[in-house]
Motif scaffolding. Structure first.
Motif, PDB file in Angstrom:
ATOM      1  N   UNK A  47       0.818  -1.215   0.000  1.00  0.00           N
ATOM      2  CA  UNK A  47       0.000   0.000   0.000  1.00  0.00           C
ATOM      3  C   UNK A  47       0.846   1.257   0.000  1.00  0.00           C
ATOM      4  N   UNK A  48       1.889   1.273   0.806  1.00  0.00           N
ATOM      5  CA  UNK A  48       2.722   2.474   0.935  1.00  0.00           C
ATOM      6  C   UNK A  48       3.696   2.638  -0.227  1.00  0.00           C
ATOM      7  N   UNK A  49       3.894   1.601  -1.009  1.00  0.00           N
ATOM      8  CA  UNK A  49       4.843   1.677  -2.123  1.00  0.00           C
ATOM      9  C   UNK A  49       4.292   2.560  -3.238  1.00  0.00           C
ATOM     10  N   UNK A  50       5.188   3.092  -4.047  1.00  0.00           N
ATOM     11  CA  UNK A  50       4.782   3.929  -5.174  1.00  0.00           C
ATOM     12  C   UNK A  50       5.660   3.608  -6.380  1.00  0.00           C
ATOM     13  N   UNK A  51       5.152   3.936  -7.557  1.00  0.00           N
ATOM     14  CA  UNK A  51       5.964   3.726  -8.758  1.00  0.00           C
ATOM     15  C   UNK A  51       7.199   4.609  -8.740  1.00  0.00           C
ATOM     16  N   UNK A  52       7.096   5.798  -8.154  1.00  0.00           N
ATOM     17  CA  UNK A  52       8.271   6.673  -8.057  1.00  0.00           C
ATOM     18  C   UNK A  52       9.357   6.024  -7.213  1.00  0.00           C
ATOM     19  N   UNK A  79      12.998   4.893  -8.520  1.00  0.00           N
ATOM     20  CA  UNK A  79      14.193   5.404  -7.842  1.00  0.00           C
ATOM     21  C   UNK A  79      15.094   4.250  -7.412  1.00  0.00           C
ATOM     22  N   UNK A  80      14.497   3.202  -6.863  1.00  0.00           N
ATOM     23  CA  UNK A  80      15.281   2.030  -6.440  1.00  0.00           C
ATOM     24  C   UNK A  80      15.966   1.368  -7.633  1.00  0.00           C
ATOM     25  N   UNK A  81      15.292   1.386  -8.783  1.00  0.00           N
ATOM     26  CA  UNK A  81      15.855   0.768  -9.988  1.00  0.00           C
ATOM     27  C   UNK A  81      16.864   1.670 -10.682  1.00  0.00           C
ATOM     28  N   UNK A  82      16.899   2.954 -10.294  1.00  0.00           N
ATOM     29  CA  UNK A  82      17.821   3.878 -10.929  1.00  0.00           C
ATOM     30  C   UNK A  82      17.376   4.322 -12.305  1.00  0.00           C
ATOM     31  N   UNK A  83      16.057   4.381 -12.512  1.00  0.00           N
ATOM     32  CA  UNK A  83      15.516   4.826 -13.794  1.00  0.00           C
ATOM     33  C   UNK A  83      14.489   5.920 -13.538  1.00  0.00           C
ATOM     34  N   UNK A  84      14.053   6.570 -14.606  1.00  0.00           N
ATOM     35  CA  UNK A  84      13.031   7.595 -14.475  1.00  0.00           C
ATOM     36  C   UNK A  84      11.650   6.946 -14.408  1.00  0.00           C
ATOM     37  N   UNK A  85      10.663   7.615 -13.794  1.00  0.00           N
ATOM     38  CA  UNK A  85       9.297   7.084 -13.809  1.00  0.00           C
ATOM     39  C   UNK A  85       8.801   6.828 -15.234  1.00  0.00           C
ATOM     40  N   UNK A  86       9.211   7.690 -16.174  1.00  0.00           N
ATOM     41  CA  UNK A  86       8.801   7.489 -17.557  1.00  0.00           C
ATOM     42  C   UNK A  86       9.270   6.171 -18.120  1.00  0.00           C
TER      43      UNK A  86
END
Length: 221
Positions: free
Chosen positions: A38-43, A47-54
């Motif tokens: 629930x608290x997780x977000x795509x952002x 960020x964890x993956x080191x990529x942009x949200x796009x």
């Protein structure tokens, strides 16, 4: 210049895409395990993956899609694992060895993939995973029943199902304790699970496979 097939470029793009998906799923595993679904977000996942949200949105429309893909891959892996963990046993193995081998495999899977427990046993299971998890549980129960039936050839179907349910319930209750501890304390909880299951099954199947205990009738009465 080396000859290149017309399909080389699409294949390279596909390989890059698969690597990116694996990278995103690994990052999602970390985020879901740390914060919960629930608290997780795509952002946070991007960020964890080191990529942009796009970049993330090129592969997944939202975090639910990520969680579903991650869970399905892990459920597939678990099906392969319990196929080995609950395979027919060697008649020379002791009950302690049978129980210990199965528990070790299941614990190792969950310790290697703590997100599996977080997603599928938490209060906020995403999307359609409830039904898929129930199907996985039913298949797992069937494998446990088959193993117990081989140990208790004279037992009724009802007794076999009941015994299998108690074994799975005991394991799942202990698993939460295992995952919430580390080091020597975790090892101690793992051993406790093995002890409980062995002592529960021993009066029913005897000390060794193929040598039923004289206490079977008493235990079932």
């Amino acid at each position: 210049m080396p000859d290149t097939s017309p399909t080389d470029q699409p294949r390279r793009r596909q390989a890059r895409g698969e690597r990116r998906i694996a990278q995103l799923l690994e990052a999602a595993s970390t985020v879901f395990s740390t914060t919960g679904y629930t608290a997780a977000s795509t952002n946070a996942i991007a960020r964890e993956a080191g990529v942009s949200p796009g970049t993330l949105y090129q592969f997944f429309p939202n975090k639910e899609a990520i969680a579903i893909e991650l869970s399905r891959r892990l459920m597939h892996e678990m099906r392969e694992m319990y196929g080995e963990a609950l395979a027919p046993v060697d008649p020379e193995d002791t009950l302690e060895e049978i129980v210990g081998g199965a528990v070790d495999r299941f614990i190792a899977f969950n310790c290697d993939h703590p997100v599996f427990f977080s997603l599928l046993h938490g209060p906020d299971v995403p999307g359609t995973l409830d039904a898929e998890h129930e199907a996985l549980h039913a298949a797992l129960l069937g494998r446990v029943e088959a193993l117990i039936a081989s140990l208790l050839p004279e037992a009724s179907t009802g007794d076999i199902t009941r015994t299998a349910q108690v074994c799975l319930g005991t394991y799942k209750a202990g698993l939460e304790l295992v995952l919430s501890h580390t080091g020597a304390e975790r090892d101690a909880y793992i051993q406790e699970i093995k002890n409980v299951l062995t002592r529960y099954l021993e009066p029913l199947v005897g000390d060794r496979l193929g040598r039923p205990s004289d206490r079977t009738a008493t235990a079932r009465s």
